[in-house]
Motif scaffolding. Structure first.
Motif, PDB file in Angstrom:
ATOM      1  N   SER A   1       3.035   3.607  -2.929  1.00  0.00           N
ATOM      2  CA  SER A   1       4.322   4.281  -3.166  1.00  0.00           C
ATOM      3  C   SER A   1       4.926   3.809  -4.484  1.00  0.00           C
ATOM      4  O   SER A   1       5.584   4.555  -5.194  1.00  0.00           O
ATOM      5  N   HIS A   2       4.706   2.533  -4.793  1.00  0.00           N
ATOM      6  CA  HIS A   2       5.230   1.944  -6.024  1.00  0.00           C
ATOM      7  C   HIS A   2       4.537   0.603  -6.251  1.00  0.00           C
ATOM      8  O   HIS A   2       3.729   0.168  -5.422  1.00  0.00           O
ATOM      9  N   LEU A   3       4.869  -0.060  -7.345  1.00  0.00           N
ATOM     10  CA  LEU A   3       4.061  -1.205  -7.765  1.00  0.00           C
ATOM     11  C   LEU A   3       4.746  -2.563  -7.572  1.00  0.00           C
ATOM     12  O   LEU A   3       4.339  -3.543  -8.198  1.00  0.00           O
ATOM     13  N   HIS A   4       5.740  -2.659  -6.711  1.00  0.00           N
ATOM     14  CA  HIS A   4       6.288  -3.983  -6.394  1.00  0.00           C
ATOM     15  C   HIS A   4       5.181  -4.845  -5.760  1.00  0.00           C
ATOM     16  O   HIS A   4       4.306  -4.331  -5.054  1.00  0.00           O
ATOM     17  N   TYR A   5       5.255  -6.148  -6.000  1.00  0.00           N
ATOM     18  CA  TYR A   5       4.162  -7.044  -5.585  1.00  0.00           C
ATOM     19  C   TYR A   5       3.841  -6.973  -4.091  1.00  0.00           C
ATOM     20  O   TYR A   5       2.686  -7.092  -3.698  1.00  0.00           O
ATOM     21  N   ASP A   6       4.866  -6.810  -3.247  1.00  0.00           N
ATOM     22  CA  ASP A   6       4.581  -6.797  -1.803  1.00  0.00           C
ATOM     23  C   ASP A   6       3.790  -5.554  -1.392  1.00  0.00           C
ATOM     24  O   ASP A   6       3.297  -5.468  -0.272  1.00  0.00           O
ATOM     25  N   HIS A   7       3.666  -4.583  -2.291  1.00  0.00           N
ATOM     26  CA  HIS A   7       2.888  -3.371  -1.989  1.00  0.00           C
ATOM     27  C   HIS A   7       1.523  -3.370  -2.659  1.00  0.00           C
ATOM     28  O   HIS A   7       0.711  -2.495  -2.378  1.00  0.00           O
ATOM     29  N   ILE A   8       1.272  -4.317  -3.557  1.00  0.00           N
ATOM     30  CA  ILE A   8       0.010  -4.261  -4.312  1.00  0.00           C
ATOM     31  C   ILE A   8      -0.816  -5.548  -4.247  1.00  0.00           C
ATOM     32  O   ILE A   8      -1.952  -5.563  -4.699  1.00  0.00           O
ATOM     33  N   CYS A   9      -0.251  -6.650  -3.701  1.00  0.00           N
ATOM     34  CA  CYS A   9      -0.926  -7.946  -3.892  1.00  0.00           C
ATOM     35  C   CYS A   9      -2.325  -7.982  -3.276  1.00  0.00           C
ATOM     36  O   CYS A   9      -3.214  -8.637  -3.810  1.00  0.00           O
ATOM     37  N   ASP A  10      -2.548  -7.234  -2.180  1.00  0.00           N
ATOM     38  CA  ASP A  10      -3.885  -7.254  -1.566  1.00  0.00           C
ATOM     39  C   ASP A  10      -4.941  -6.544  -2.411  1.00  0.00           C
ATOM     40  O   ASP A  10      -6.137  -6.671  -2.129  1.00  0.00           O
ATOM     41  N   LEU A  11      -4.504  -5.785  -3.398  1.00  0.00           N
ATOM     42  CA  LEU A  11      -5.502  -5.114  -4.247  1.00  0.00           C
ATOM     43  C   LEU A  11      -6.361  -6.129  -4.993  1.00  0.00           C
ATOM     44  O   LEU A  11      -7.521  -5.853  -5.317  1.00  0.00           O
ATOM     45  N   LEU A  12      -5.791  -7.317  -5.258  1.00  0.00           N
ATOM     46  CA  LEU A  12      -6.536  -8.303  -6.060  1.00  0.00           C
ATOM     47  C   LEU A  12      -7.769  -8.809  -5.315  1.00  0.00           C
ATOM     48  O   LEU A  12      -8.890  -8.665  -5.808  1.00  0.00           O
ATOM     49  N   PRO A  13      -7.620  -9.370  -4.090  1.00  0.00           N
ATOM     50  CA  PRO A  13      -8.845  -9.755  -3.365  1.00  0.00           C
ATOM     51  C   PRO A  13      -9.697  -8.549  -2.980  1.00  0.00           C
ATOM     52  O   PRO A  13     -10.925  -8.646  -2.927  1.00  0.00           O
ATOM     53  N   LEU A  14      -9.058  -7.413  -2.717  1.00  0.00           N
ATOM     54  CA  LEU A  14      -9.824  -6.207  -2.356  1.00  0.00           C
ATOM     55  C   LEU A  14     -10.755  -5.800  -3.491  1.00  0.00           C
ATOM     56  O   LEU A  14     -11.879  -5.341  -3.254  1.00  0.00           O
ATOM     57  N   SER A  15     -10.304  -5.986  -4.717  1.00  0.00           N
ATOM     58  CA  SER A  15     -11.128  -5.656  -5.880  1.00  0.00           C
ATOM     59  C   SER A  15     -12.431  -6.468  -5.857  1.00  0.00           C
ATOM     60  O   SER A  15     -13.519  -5.931  -6.088  1.00  0.00           O
ATOM     61  N   TYR A  16     -12.339  -7.772  -5.538  1.00  0.00           N
ATOM     62  CA  TYR A  16     -13.550  -8.607  -5.424  1.00  0.00           C
ATOM     63  C   TYR A  16     -14.490  -8.043  -4.357  1.00  0.00           C
ATOM     64  O   TYR A  16     -15.686  -7.952  -4.540  1.00  0.00           O
ATOM     65  N   TYR A  17     -13.892  -7.708  -3.213  1.00  0.00           N
ATOM     66  CA  TYR A  17     -14.668  -7.230  -2.065  1.00  0.00           C
ATOM     67  C   TYR A  17     -15.408  -5.942  -2.423  1.00  0.00           C
ATOM     68  O   TYR A  17     -16.599  -5.803  -2.172  1.00  0.00           O
ATOM     69  N   LEU A  18     -14.681  -4.981  -2.994  1.00  0.00           N
ATOM     70  CA  LEU A  18     -15.279  -3.681  -3.309  1.00  0.00           C
ATOM     71  C   LEU A  18     -16.409  -3.845  -4.323  1.00  0.00           C
ATOM     72  O   LEU A  18     -17.460  -3.219  -4.206  1.00  0.00           O
ATOM     73  N   LYS A  19     -16.172  -4.710  -5.290  1.00  0.00           N
ATOM     74  CA  LYS A  19     -17.182  -4.933  -6.321  1.00  0.00           C
ATOM     75  C   LYS A  19     -18.451  -5.535  -5.679  1.00  0.00           C
ATOM     76  O   LYS A  19     -19.563  -5.091  -5.942  1.00  0.00           O
ATOM     77  N   ALA A  20     -18.245  -6.534  -4.807  1.00  0.00           N
ATOM     78  CA  ALA A  20     -19.390  -7.183  -4.151  1.00  0.00           C
ATOM     79  C   ALA A  20     -20.174  -6.201  -3.288  1.00  0.00           C
ATOM     80  O   ALA A  20     -21.388  -6.302  -3.156  1.00  0.00           O
ATOM     81  N   LYS A  21     -19.463  -5.255  -2.664  1.00  0.00           N
ATOM     82  CA  LYS A  21     -20.127  -4.297  -1.761  1.00  0.00           C
ATOM     83  C   LYS A  21     -20.600  -3.043  -2.488  1.00  0.00           C
ATOM     84  O   LYS A  21     -21.201  -2.163  -1.867  1.00  0.00           O
ATOM     85  N   GLY A  22     -20.256  -2.924  -3.757  1.00  0.00           N
ATOM     86  CA  GLY A  22     -20.658  -1.729  -4.512  1.00  0.00           C
ATOM     87  C   GLY A  22     -19.923  -0.479  -4.079  1.00  0.00           C
ATOM     88  O   GLY A  22     -20.438   0.630  -4.171  1.00  0.00           O
ATOM     89  N   ILE A  23     -18.694  -0.655  -3.579  1.00  0.00           N
ATOM     90  CA  ILE A  23     -17.893   0.496  -3.121  1.00  0.00           C
ATOM     91  C   ILE A  23     -16.860   0.824  -4.203  1.00  0.00           C
ATOM     92  O   ILE A  23     -16.275  -0.088  -4.799  1.00  0.00           O
ATOM     93  N   THR A  24     -16.624   2.118  -4.429  1.00  0.00           N
ATOM     94  CA  THR A  24     -15.510   2.525  -5.303  1.00  0.00           C
ATOM     95  C   THR A  24     -14.511   3.298  -4.450  1.00  0.00           C
ATOM     96  O   THR A  24     -14.860   4.293  -3.819  1.00  0.00           O
ATOM     97  N   LEU A  25     -13.291   2.815  -4.393  1.00  0.00           N
ATOM     98  CA  LEU A  25     -12.280   3.408  -3.526  1.00  0.00           C
ATOM     99  C   LEU A  25     -11.215   4.103  -4.373  1.00  0.00           C
ATOM    100  O   LEU A  25     -10.656   3.492  -5.293  1.00  0.00           O
ATOM    101  N   PRO A  26     -10.929   5.374  -4.088  1.00  0.00           N
ATOM    102  CA  PRO A  26      -9.848   6.039  -4.818  1.00  0.00           C
ATOM    103  C   PRO A  26      -8.510   5.311  -4.595  1.00  0.00           C
ATOM    104  O   PRO A  26      -8.191   4.919  -3.467  1.00  0.00           O
TER     105      PRO A  26
END
Ligand SMILES: [Zn+2]
Length: 185
Positions: A19-44
């Motif tokens: 909905s917006h980019l305040h930290y409480d709405h985006i902070c999980d994207l950082l570890p998720l980025s590691y996970y997606l990269k390791a699994k070879g997944i690209t998520l919209p």
């Protein structure tokens, strides 16, 4: 992110919408980025490219197909539409429709006329209830949620719960969000 992974594999997700980019709405994207990269997944990842520091962080993250929020978007079987709300950092309410039923999500916002208007004709409302009644914080309260449920004649799930507040449902139409609960309308 970790809790969600206990219930659904990320390979089964169609997209993440911010909905917006305040930290409480985006902070999980950082570890998720590691996970997606390791699994070879690209998520919209759908978000408004608001000019702020957080956007520069997201720009650098791998594992996402970054999609700019536009007036309407089609994701799988769902049509998404967005409306700018009132919040210190640009924030958007989201409507998700399968052509039959519509889920409305307020994002973070103060009470404003665009909120009720955009939420009209929705079947279920997911509402930010992060502030205490009469507080000046740029969020909605449980009383606002009850008002929306009544005037729009639709059930509300109270979300964005503030751990410092006590939540008691003010009416049958307002349900306090609980993990693992499913809702039908
Ligand atoms: Zn916010």
């Amino acid at each position: 992110m970790g809790r969600l992974l206990n219930f659904v594999p990320f390979s089964q997700l169609d997209a993440i919408v911010l909905s917006h980019l305040h930290y409480d709405h985006i902070c999980d994207l950082l570890p998720l980025s590691y996970y997606l990269k390791a699994k070879g997944i690209t998520l919209p990842l759908v978000f408004h490219k608001t000019d702020c520091f957080q956007k520069s962080i997201i720009d650098d993250l791998e594992g996402f197909e970054k999609i700019s929020m536009s007036e309407k978007l089609q994701i799988g079987e769902f049509e998404l539409s967005f409306e700018k709300m009132q919040h210190p950092l640009e924030s958007y309410a989201v409507k998700v429709s399968d052509g039959n039923k519509t889920l409305f999500y307020s994002g973070d916002t103060s009470f404003c006329s665009k909120l009720s208007k955009f939420a009209e004709n929705s079947n279920l409302l997911l509402i930010d209830c992060g502030k205490e009644k009469n507080s000046a914080a740029p969020h909605l309260s449980l009383a606002d949620a009850a008002y929306l449920a009544k005037t729009l004649n639709a059930p509300v799930i109270a979300s964005h719960l503030n751990p410092e507040l006590e939540y008691i449902s003010p009416s049958e139409q307002v349900i306090i969000a609980e993990e693992l609960k499913t809702y039908s309308v």
